[in-house]
Design a protein around this motif. Structure first.
Motif, PDB file in Angstrom:
ATOM      1  N   HIS A   4       0.089 -12.846  -0.402  1.00  0.00           N
ATOM      2  CA  HIS A   4       0.683 -11.735   0.325  1.00  0.00           C
ATOM      3  C   HIS A   4      -0.413 -10.748   0.727  1.00  0.00           C
ATOM      4  CE1 HIS A   4       0.395  -9.865  -3.654  1.00  0.00           C
ATOM      5  NE2 HIS A   4       0.324  -8.733  -2.994  1.00  0.00           N
ATOM      6  N   THR A   5      -0.061  -9.883   1.651  1.00  0.00           N
ATOM      7  CA  THR A   5      -0.938  -8.811   2.087  1.00  0.00           C
ATOM      8  C   THR A   5      -0.214  -7.514   1.778  1.00  0.00           C
ATOM      9  OG1 THR A   5      -1.776 -10.214   3.865  1.00  0.00           O
ATOM     10  CG2 THR A   5      -2.140  -7.858   4.089  1.00  0.00           C
ATOM     11  N   SER A   6      -0.947  -6.514   1.288  1.00  0.00           N
ATOM     12  CA  SER A   6      -0.312  -5.230   1.032  1.00  0.00           C
ATOM     13  C   SER A   6      -1.271  -4.095   1.363  1.00  0.00           C
ATOM     14  CB  SER A   6       0.161  -5.124  -0.417  1.00  0.00           C
ATOM     15  OG  SER A   6      -0.933  -5.073  -1.301  1.00  0.00           O
ATOM     16  N   SER A   7      -0.667  -2.935   1.612  1.00  0.00           N
ATOM     17  CA  SER A   7      -1.428  -1.733   1.901  1.00  0.00           C
ATOM     18  C   SER A   7      -0.558  -0.544   1.541  1.00  0.00           C
ATOM     19  CB  SER A   7      -1.819  -1.694   3.379  1.00  0.00           C
ATOM     20  OG  SER A   7      -2.745  -0.646   3.608  1.00  0.00           O
ATOM     21  N   SER A   8      -1.189   0.598   1.301  1.00  0.00           N
ATOM     22  CA  SER A   8      -0.464   1.810   0.935  1.00  0.00           C
ATOM     23  C   SER A   8      -0.903   2.978   1.784  1.00  0.00           C
ATOM     24  CB  SER A   8      -0.707   2.153  -0.536  1.00  0.00           C
ATOM     25  OG  SER A   8      -0.231   1.126  -1.374  1.00  0.00           O
ATOM     26  N   ILE A   9      -0.014   3.970   1.866  1.00  0.00           N
ATOM     27  CA  ILE A   9      -0.300   5.193   2.597  1.00  0.00           C
ATOM     28  C   ILE A   9       0.415   6.342   1.893  1.00  0.00           C
ATOM     29  CG2 ILE A   9       1.667   5.101   4.206  1.00  0.00           C
ATOM     30  CD1 ILE A   9      -0.359   5.883   6.447  1.00  0.00           C
ATOM     31  N   THR A  10      -0.139   7.532   1.984  1.00  0.00           N
ATOM     32  CA  THR A  10       0.499   8.714   1.409  1.00  0.00           C
ATOM     33  C   THR A  10       1.176   9.486   2.536  1.00  0.00           C
ATOM     34  OG1 THR A  10      -1.142   8.821  -0.346  1.00  0.00           O
ATOM     35  CG2 THR A  10       0.104  10.824   0.092  1.00  0.00           C
ATOM     36  N   ILE A  11       2.443   9.824   2.291  1.00  0.00           N
ATOM     37  CA  ILE A  11       3.242  10.544   3.286  1.00  0.00           C
ATOM     38  C   ILE A  11       3.663  11.873   2.678  1.00  0.00           C
ATOM     39  CG2 ILE A  11       5.397  10.524   4.624  1.00  0.00           C
ATOM     40  CD1 ILE A  11       5.128   7.486   4.822  1.00  0.00           C
ATOM     41  N   GLU A  12       3.514  12.934   3.461  1.00  0.00           N
ATOM     42  CA  GLU A  12       3.866  14.285   3.011  1.00  0.00           C
ATOM     43  C   GLU A  12       5.364  14.504   3.161  1.00  0.00           C
ATOM     44  OE1 GLU A  12       1.631  16.212   1.467  1.00  0.00           O
ATOM     45  OE2 GLU A  12       0.181  14.593   1.795  1.00  0.00           O
ATOM     46  N   ALA A  13       6.133  13.892   2.260  1.00  0.00           N
ATOM     47  CA  ALA A  13       7.589  14.025   2.235  1.00  0.00           C
ATOM     48  C   ALA A  13       8.092  13.434   0.924  1.00  0.00           C
ATOM     49  CB  ALA A  13       8.227  13.289   3.415  1.00  0.00           C
ATOM     50  N   SER A  93       8.388  -5.895   1.354  1.00  0.00           N
ATOM     51  CA  SER A  93       8.996  -4.799   0.611  1.00  0.00           C
ATOM     52  C   SER A  93       8.267  -3.501   0.899  1.00  0.00           C
ATOM     53  CB  SER A  93       8.964  -5.072  -0.892  1.00  0.00           C
ATOM     54  OG  SER A  93       7.636  -5.082  -1.378  1.00  0.00           O
ATOM     55  N   TYR A  94       9.030  -2.418   0.739  1.00  0.00           N
ATOM     56  CA  TYR A  94       8.479  -1.069   0.678  1.00  0.00           C
ATOM     57  C   TYR A  94       8.763  -0.569  -0.728  1.00  0.00           C
ATOM     58  CZ  TYR A  94       8.084  -0.271   5.790  1.00  0.00           C
ATOM     59  OH  TYR A  94       7.738  -0.305   7.110  1.00  0.00           O
ATOM     60  N   VAL A  95       7.738  -0.066  -1.416  1.00  0.00           N
ATOM     61  CA  VAL A  95       7.907   0.568  -2.718  1.00  0.00           C
ATOM     62  C   VAL A  95       7.404   1.996  -2.588  1.00  0.00           C
ATOM     63  CG1 VAL A  95       7.270   0.537  -5.154  1.00  0.00           C
ATOM     64  CG2 VAL A  95       7.637  -1.626  -3.930  1.00  0.00           C
ATOM     65  N   ASP A 102       6.898  16.742  -2.920  1.00  0.00           N
ATOM     66  CA  ASP A 102       7.105  16.352  -1.522  1.00  0.00           C
ATOM     67  C   ASP A 102       5.989  15.466  -0.971  1.00  0.00           C
ATOM     68  OD1 ASP A 102       9.574  17.634  -1.331  1.00  0.00           O
ATOM     69  OD2 ASP A 102       8.621  19.550  -0.841  1.00  0.00           O
ATOM     70  N   THR A 103       5.489  14.576  -1.809  1.00  0.00           N
ATOM     71  CA  THR A 103       4.466  13.612  -1.394  1.00  0.00           C
ATOM     72  C   THR A 103       4.845  12.256  -1.980  1.00  0.00           C
ATOM     73  OG1 THR A 103       2.777  15.342  -1.434  1.00  0.00           O
ATOM     74  CG2 THR A 103       1.995  13.083  -1.398  1.00  0.00           C
ATOM     75  N   THR A 104       4.744  11.217  -1.146  1.00  0.00           N
ATOM     76  CA  THR A 104       5.144   9.877  -1.561  1.00  0.00           C
ATOM     77  C   THR A 104       4.067   8.869  -1.182  1.00  0.00           C
ATOM     78  OG1 THR A 104       7.453  10.462  -1.161  1.00  0.00           O
ATOM     79  CG2 THR A 104       6.945   8.109  -1.316  1.00  0.00           C
ATOM     80  N   GLU A 105       3.731   7.999  -2.125  1.00  0.00           N
ATOM     81  CA  GLU A 105       2.868   6.871  -1.802  1.00  0.00           C
ATOM     82  C   GLU A 105       3.783   5.707  -1.456  1.00  0.00           C
ATOM     83  OE1 GLU A 105      -0.948   4.386  -3.386  1.00  0.00           O
ATOM     84  OE2 GLU A 105       0.494   5.037  -4.882  1.00  0.00           O
ATOM     85  N   VAL A 106       3.570   5.131  -0.280  1.00  0.00           N
ATOM     86  CA  VAL A 106       4.379   4.014   0.189  1.00  0.00           C
ATOM     87  C   VAL A 106       3.495   2.768   0.205  1.00  0.00           C
ATOM     88  CG1 VAL A 106       5.764   3.084   2.079  1.00  0.00           C
ATOM     89  CG2 VAL A 106       5.744   5.557   1.649  1.00  0.00           C
ATOM     90  N   THR A 107       3.933   1.737  -0.506  1.00  0.00           N
ATOM     91  CA  THR A 107       3.227   0.462  -0.500  1.00  0.00           C
ATOM     92  C   THR A 107       4.091  -0.560   0.231  1.00  0.00           C
ATOM     93  OG1 THR A 107       2.143   0.960  -2.596  1.00  0.00           O
ATOM     94  CG2 THR A 107       2.202  -1.364  -1.928  1.00  0.00           C
ATOM     95  N   TYR A 108       3.503  -1.184   1.235  1.00  0.00           N
ATOM     96  CA  TYR A 108       4.177  -2.197   2.042  1.00  0.00           C
ATOM     97  C   TYR A 108       3.517  -3.523   1.690  1.00  0.00           C
ATOM     98  CZ  TYR A 108       5.890  -4.290   6.507  1.00  0.00           C
ATOM     99  OH  TYR A 108       6.486  -5.060   7.484  1.00  0.00           O
ATOM    100  N   ARG A 109       4.338  -4.484   1.321  1.00  0.00           N
ATOM    101  CA  ARG A 109       3.856  -5.815   0.953  1.00  0.00           C
ATOM    102  C   ARG A 109       4.516  -6.823   1.890  1.00  0.00           C
ATOM    103  NH1 ARG A 109       3.604  -7.539  -5.333  1.00  0.00           N
ATOM    104  NH2 ARG A 109       2.832  -9.617  -4.988  1.00  0.00           N
ATOM    105  N   LEU A 110       3.758  -7.807   2.373  1.00  0.00           N
ATOM    106  CA  LEU A 110       4.282  -8.750   3.356  1.00  0.00           C
ATOM    107  C   LEU A 110       3.678 -10.134   3.163  1.00  0.00           C
ATOM    108  CD1 LEU A 110       6.055  -8.895   5.969  1.00  0.00           C
ATOM    109  CD2 LEU A 110       3.965  -8.469   7.252  1.00  0.00           C
ATOM    110  N   THR A 111       4.542 -11.143   3.246  1.00  0.00           N
ATOM    111  CA  THR A 111       4.121 -12.542   3.260  1.00  0.00           C
ATOM    112  C   THR A 111       4.854 -13.213   4.418  1.00  0.00           C
ATOM    113  OG1 THR A 111       3.923 -12.542   0.859  1.00  0.00           O
ATOM    114  CG2 THR A 111       3.976 -14.686   1.943  1.00  0.00           C
ATOM    115  N   VAL A 112       4.095 -13.817   5.325  1.00  0.00           N
ATOM    116  CA  VAL A 112       4.671 -14.450   6.506  1.00  0.00           C
ATOM    117  C   VAL A 112       4.162 -15.882   6.597  1.00  0.00           C
ATOM    118  CG1 VAL A 112       4.815 -14.374   9.029  1.00  0.00           C
ATOM    119  CG2 VAL A 112       4.714 -12.237   7.746  1.00  0.00           C
ATOM    120  N   ASP A 113       5.067 -16.783   6.964  1.00  0.00           N
ATOM    121  CA  ASP A 113       4.671 -18.166   7.229  1.00  0.00           C
ATOM    122  C   ASP A 113       5.259 -18.542   8.584  1.00  0.00           C
ATOM    123  OD1 ASP A 113       3.638 -20.706   7.044  1.00  0.00           O
ATOM    124  OD2 ASP A 113       5.145 -21.428   5.620  1.00  0.00           O
ATOM    125  N   VAL A 114       4.388 -18.817   9.543  1.00  0.00           N
ATOM    126  CA  VAL A 114       4.833 -19.142  10.896  1.00  0.00           C
ATOM    127  C   VAL A 114       5.047 -20.645  11.041  1.00  0.00           C
ATOM    128  CG1 VAL A 114       3.798 -17.130  12.001  1.00  0.00           C
ATOM    129  CG2 VAL A 114       2.439 -19.197  11.707  1.00  0.00           C
TER     130      VAL A 114
END
Length: 147
Positions: A4-13, A93-95, A102-114
């Motif tokens: 899988h591939t994943s990445s995170s970002i911090t959102i001010e909310a 998934s989003y975790v 009012d700050t959230t770390e969002v981690t998006y994980r994805l696995t794709v098979d074409v």
């Protein structure tokens, strides 16, 4: 098991505000870029989407797909492929993790098979582009407030 591939970002909310945007499928064409249409096909007892049809246009890949969603509390949503023209499988998934007031770390994980043959390195690069664009769009949409 597929990589899988994943990445995170911090959102001010707060997490609830971020999840509100994630759960608002009708607005996906406004902020995701690749999603041109989104239609909720089934909802659960709380009114959250259980199956969603998405029409995607990611340049070289155009697809009409149906995803099944699973909601875990107010901080996680995952999805899996029900049907697609271009994909053999898709799991994501989003975790959401509180990271301060009012700050959230969002981690998006994805696995794709074409369905078409694709080198693993190229597939992971495509997953990374999809994730990074989605997280940037989500951050911009949440932080710009309701529209």
């Amino acid at each position: 098991m597929a990589e899988h591939t994943s990445s995170s970002i911090t959102i001010e909310a707060a997490p609830a505000e971020v999840m509100g945007v994630i759960a608002d499928f009708a607005r996906y064409p406004d902020w995701t870029g690749e999603v041109k249409e989104a239609e909720v096909l089934e909802t659960d007892a709380q009114g959250r989407a259980e199956q969603v049809r998405l029409v995607m246009d990611a340049g070289a890949i155009k697809d009409d797909q149906t995803l099944a969603y699973t909601w875990t509390g107010g901080h996680e949503v995952s999805w899996t492929l029900v049907k697609s023209q271009m994909l053999r499988s898709l799991d994501g998934s989003y975790v959401l993790t509180p990271a301060g007031p009012d700050t959230t770390e969002v981690t998006y994980r994805l696995t794709v098979d074409v369905k078409i043959p694709m080198l693993g390195m190229i597939k992971r690069k495509a997953e990374k582009v999809i994730i990074d664009r989605a997280l940037a769009g989500l951050k911009q949409r949440v932080e710009s407030g309701p529209k």
